[in-house]
Write a protein that holds these residues in place. Sequence first.
Motif, PDB file in Angstrom:
ATOM      1  N   PRO A  88       1.139  -0.886   0.217  1.00 53.49           N
ATOM      2  CA  PRO A  88       0.556   0.440   0.288  1.00 53.49           C
ATOM      3  C   PRO A  88       0.836   0.942   0.174  1.00 53.49           C
ATOM      4  O   PRO A  88       1.965   1.425   0.607  1.00 53.49           O
ATOM      5  N   THR A  89       0.357   2.223  -1.204  1.00 51.70           N
ATOM      6  CA  THR A  89       1.070   3.526  -0.531  1.00 51.70           C
ATOM      7  C   THR A  89       1.284   4.791   0.915  1.00 51.70           C
ATOM      8  O   THR A  89       0.137   4.564   2.171  1.00 51.70           O
ATOM      9  N   GLY A  90       2.154   4.852   0.660  1.00 51.25           N
ATOM     10  CA  GLY A  90       2.713   5.689   2.128  1.00 51.25           C
ATOM     11  C   GLY A  90       3.264   4.215   3.470  1.00 51.25           C
ATOM     12  O   GLY A  90       3.112   4.757   4.648  1.00 51.25           O
ATOM     13  N   MET A 120      -8.929  -1.665   7.855  1.00 47.59           N
ATOM     14  CA  MET A 120      -8.081  -2.323   7.118  1.00 47.59           C
ATOM     15  C   MET A 120      -9.122  -2.370   6.056  1.00 47.59           C
ATOM     16  O   MET A 120      -7.347  -2.637   5.422  1.00 47.59           O
ATOM     17  N   ALA A 121      -9.252  -3.290   5.531  1.00 48.59           N
ATOM     18  CA  ALA A 121      -9.831  -3.156   4.093  1.00 48.59           C
ATOM     19  C   ALA A 121      -9.976  -1.970   3.498  1.00 48.59           C
ATOM     20  O   ALA A 121      -8.918  -1.771   1.895  1.00 48.59           O
ATOM     21  N   ALA A 122      -9.707  -0.294   3.475  1.00 54.18           N
ATOM     22  CA  ALA A 122      -8.728   0.729   3.059  1.00 54.18           C
ATOM     23  C   ALA A 122      -8.190   0.432   2.859  1.00 54.18           C
ATOM     24  O   ALA A 122      -7.289   0.768   1.751  1.00 54.18           O
ATOM     25  N   LEU A 123      -7.054  -0.076   3.997  1.00 53.12           N
ATOM     26  CA  LEU A 123      -5.516   0.123   3.468  1.00 53.12           C
ATOM     27  C   LEU A 123      -5.597  -1.100   2.550  1.00 53.12           C
ATOM     28  O   LEU A 123      -4.423  -0.658   1.627  1.00 53.12           O
ATOM     29  N   SER A 127      -5.309   0.943  -0.902  1.00 50.37           N
ATOM     30  CA  SER A 127      -4.646   1.630  -0.520  1.00 50.37           C
ATOM     31  C   SER A 127      -4.744   2.727  -0.142  1.00 50.37           C
ATOM     32  O   SER A 127      -4.017   4.239  -0.421  1.00 50.37           O
ATOM     33  N   ARG A 128      -5.544   3.241   0.669  1.00 43.27           N
ATOM     34  CA  ARG A 128      -5.848   4.249   1.351  1.00 43.27           C
ATOM     35  C   ARG A 128      -5.043   4.752   2.235  1.00 43.27           C
ATOM     36  O   ARG A 128      -4.299   3.603   3.477  1.00 43.27           O
ATOM     37  N   ALA A 134      -8.820  12.511   7.195  1.00 46.73           N
ATOM     38  CA  ALA A 134     -10.066  12.805   6.079  1.00 46.73           C
ATOM     39  C   ALA A 134     -10.579  11.284   5.905  1.00 46.73           C
ATOM     40  O   ALA A 134     -11.380  11.159   4.756  1.00 46.73           O
ATOM     41  N   VAL A 135      -9.415  10.440   5.575  1.00 42.00           N
ATOM     42  CA  VAL A 135      -9.678   8.668   5.149  1.00 42.00           C
ATOM     43  C   VAL A 135     -10.436   8.580   5.989  1.00 42.00           C
ATOM     44  O   VAL A 135     -11.402   7.832   6.221  1.00 42.00           O
TER      45      VAL A 135
END
Length: 205
Positions: A88-90, A120-123, A127-128, A134-135
């Motif tokens: 994932p980004t970052g 966890m799914a967002a990450l 890749s959030r 804000a996320v």
Amino acid sequence: MTRVQSKARIEHYYWIISDWAYLGSKRLNALAAKYRLEVDHYPVRLLDVYAKTGGIPLPDRSIERQTYRFEEMRRWRDRLNMPLVLEPTGFPPNDELASCLVYAHKSRGGDVGELSAGIMAALWAESRDISDPAVLSDICREHELDGDALLDLARDRSIIAELDQKTADAIGKGVFGSPFYIYRGHRFWGQDRLDFLEELAAKDG
């Protein structure tokens, strides 16, 4: 007088940014629903757990172990048919606010399992950046929750103290990795041990 025995519960200790906790999240919630078990979801500071129990943070592991992790991630992604971004980004994001958001929701009696799985799914699926308030607020809205109010509560010292306390509790109970499940005193490390947990739950009826 007949004494009614309380239903056993599953204690779920995990790092909110753990790939393996993400891969086990939906199955854990489904298992609990199937056997009518309550799950106590306890995000922890896994690096603190590692420091006390001899764990090695991912960047400090040998390249052989790091590359093998990707192989296992691909296998489980395919086996479970779950979306999974390998890098994932970052990554790794700061996990404190996301962990505290779970405790904030828990303090209000909310469905922590669904929110935790959503974070966890967002990450791992999208890749959030879950270190971004804000996320996290957006994720709350996606679960029909008041993100601003929960984020304010997540920053409260009492909620941060709860994260610290549950991390200490986890170490005291023999937790050394993520995810870690405890059921009727039996410990299960890793989402690949959920079948064993289910076997025990099935025996209990």
